[in-house]
Write an enzyme that holds these catalytic residues in place. Structure first.
Site, PDB file in Angstrom:
ATOM      1  N   CYS A  42       1.413   7.615  -1.617  1.00 31.63           N
ATOM      2  CA  CYS A  42       2.310   8.852  -1.673  1.00 31.63           C
ATOM      3  C   CYS A  42       3.548   8.150  -1.406  1.00 31.63           C
ATOM      4  O   CYS A  42       3.774   6.796  -0.918  1.00 31.63           O
ATOM      5  CB  CYS A  42       2.065   9.948  -0.668  1.00 31.63           C
ATOM      6  SG  CYS A  42       3.288  10.880  -0.703  1.00 31.63           S
ATOM      7  N   ASP A  44       6.298   8.946   0.054  1.00 31.92           N
ATOM      8  CA  ASP A  44       6.510   9.242   1.322  1.00 31.92           C
ATOM      9  C   ASP A  44       6.859   7.837   2.222  1.00 31.92           C
ATOM     10  O   ASP A  44       6.214   6.971   2.267  1.00 31.92           O
ATOM     11  CB  ASP A  44       5.382  10.019   2.468  1.00 31.92           C
ATOM     12  CG  ASP A  44       6.057  10.499   3.686  1.00 31.92           C
ATOM     13  OD1 ASP A  44       6.512   9.718   4.417  1.00 31.92           O
ATOM     14  OD2 ASP A  44       5.569  11.724   3.912  1.00 31.92           O
ATOM     15  N   ARG A  46       7.427   7.038   4.984  1.00 27.58           N
ATOM     16  CA  ARG A  46       6.388   6.719   6.221  1.00 27.58           C
ATOM     17  C   ARG A  46       5.066   6.037   6.149  1.00 27.58           C
ATOM     18  O   ARG A  46       4.437   5.713   6.843  1.00 27.58           O
ATOM     19  CB  ARG A  46       6.178   7.781   7.123  1.00 27.58           C
ATOM     20  CG  ARG A  46       7.430   8.684   7.712  1.00 27.58           C
ATOM     21  CD  ARG A  46       7.285   9.912   8.250  1.00 27.58           C
ATOM     22  NE  ARG A  46       6.900  11.075   7.103  1.00 27.58           N
ATOM     23  CZ  ARG A  46       6.525  12.042   7.347  1.00 27.58           C
ATOM     24  NH1 ARG A  46       6.766  12.707   8.544  1.00 27.58           N
ATOM     25  NH2 ARG A  46       6.188  12.768   6.289  1.00 27.58           N
ATOM     26  N   HIS A  98      -2.372  10.868   2.740  1.00 30.21           N
ATOM     27  CA  HIS A  98      -1.655  10.869   4.170  1.00 30.21           C
ATOM     28  C   HIS A  98      -1.546  12.285   4.669  1.00 30.21           C
ATOM     29  O   HIS A  98      -1.451  13.248   3.870  1.00 30.21           O
ATOM     30  CB  HIS A  98      -0.569  10.211   4.481  1.00 30.21           C
ATOM     31  CG  HIS A  98       0.554  10.760   3.826  1.00 30.21           C
ATOM     32  ND1 HIS A  98       1.585  11.562   4.634  1.00 30.21           N
ATOM     33  CD2 HIS A  98       0.968  10.989   2.551  1.00 30.21           C
ATOM     34  CE1 HIS A  98       2.388  11.938   3.690  1.00 30.21           C
ATOM     35  NE2 HIS A  98       2.128  11.698   2.460  1.00 30.21           N
ATOM     36  N   CYS A 101       1.447  15.536   4.413  1.00 31.09           N
ATOM     37  CA  CYS A 101       1.987  15.212   2.987  1.00 31.09           C
ATOM     38  C   CYS A 101       3.061  16.434   2.518  1.00 31.09           C
ATOM     39  O   CYS A 101       2.329  17.364   2.359  1.00 31.09           O
ATOM     40  CB  CYS A 101       0.905  14.671   2.066  1.00 31.09           C
ATOM     41  SG  CYS A 101       1.817  14.204   0.483  1.00 31.09           S
TER      42      CYS A 101
HETATM   43 CO    CO Z   1       2.934  12.624   0.831  1.00 24.81          CO
END
Ligand code: CO
Length: 211
Positions: A42, A44, A46, A98, A101
């Site tokens: 992803c 993302d 993090r 994850h 999400c």
């Molecule tokens: Co995500």
């Protein structure tokens, strides 16, 4: 004057730090890349691929998008897989989702607009296909976690059905597709026990296909 000068400063210090402990590091990398892993994760912020598995530059070929999707009509993702499999000859493709999400949450809630809405239609379709399992969850958190996991499995299956992966297996190459999920709260990866190593494994383990 550079607005983002602090990032250049951080970069310089980072490169110096690496050179101090391994003077030939960058010279060696410049000659070739020979990663064994393709990471599909992803976007993302993090969930940074290299840091999570504590790998230095040169070890992981990476593709990231919202909700770690592998869509056969996505030229970007397909190019990455083709290059990784045919040129780099990587041995492992890891689809890593994850929990927590935003893409999966938006798909569950029916949120998102513009391109995001279109992109997440892939996740919504998956949710509809598994609606009985999802409806049986106790609460929204459980629904979300389940859809995150189902999505990883689905995308791993999608990887295993790409022509380049099938071709690699046909030619006898060793290539495994893995499904993992990461928990932001504790930084720990979990193996979803999906490891596809040949076309005989590519039937979707999550349910029948077709909407
Ligand atoms: Co995500």
């Amino acid at each position: 004057m550079r607005v983002l000068s602090h990032l250049f400063e951080k970069n310089r210090k980072w490169a110096e730090r690496i050179k101090r402990s391994d003077p030939d590091f960058f010279a060696r990398l410049a000659k070739q890349q020979a990663p064994q892993y393709l990471w599909i994760g992803c976007s993302d912020s993090r969930v940074p691929a290299n840091q999570i598995v504590d790998m230095p530059p040169g070890e992981v070929f990476v593709h990231r998008n919202i909700a770690n999707l592998v869509v056969h009509t996505d030229v970007n993702c397909m190019s990455v897989i083709r290059y990784a499999v045919e040129v780099l000859k990587i041995k492992h493709i890891i689809v890593c989702g994850h929990y927590g999400c935003g893409g999966i949450k938006a798909a569950l809630a029916g949120d998102g607009h513009g391109e995001i809405k279109d992109w997440l239609e892939n996740v919504k379709r998956l949710g509809r296909r598994h609606r009985h399992k999802i409806d049986a969850c106790r609460d929204e958190d459980e629904k979300h976690d389940l859809l995150c996991e189902l999505n990883v499995i689905e995308q791993a299956v999608n990887v295993s059905r790409t022509p380049m992966v099938l071709q690699a297996w046909q030619s006898g190459r060793e290539l495994a597709v893995h499904g993992w999920i990461y928990r932001i709260e504790d930084g720990i990866l979990k193996d979803l026990d999906i490891c596809i190593t040949g076309p005989e494994d590519t039937g979707s383990p999550t349910s029948s296909r077709g909407d």
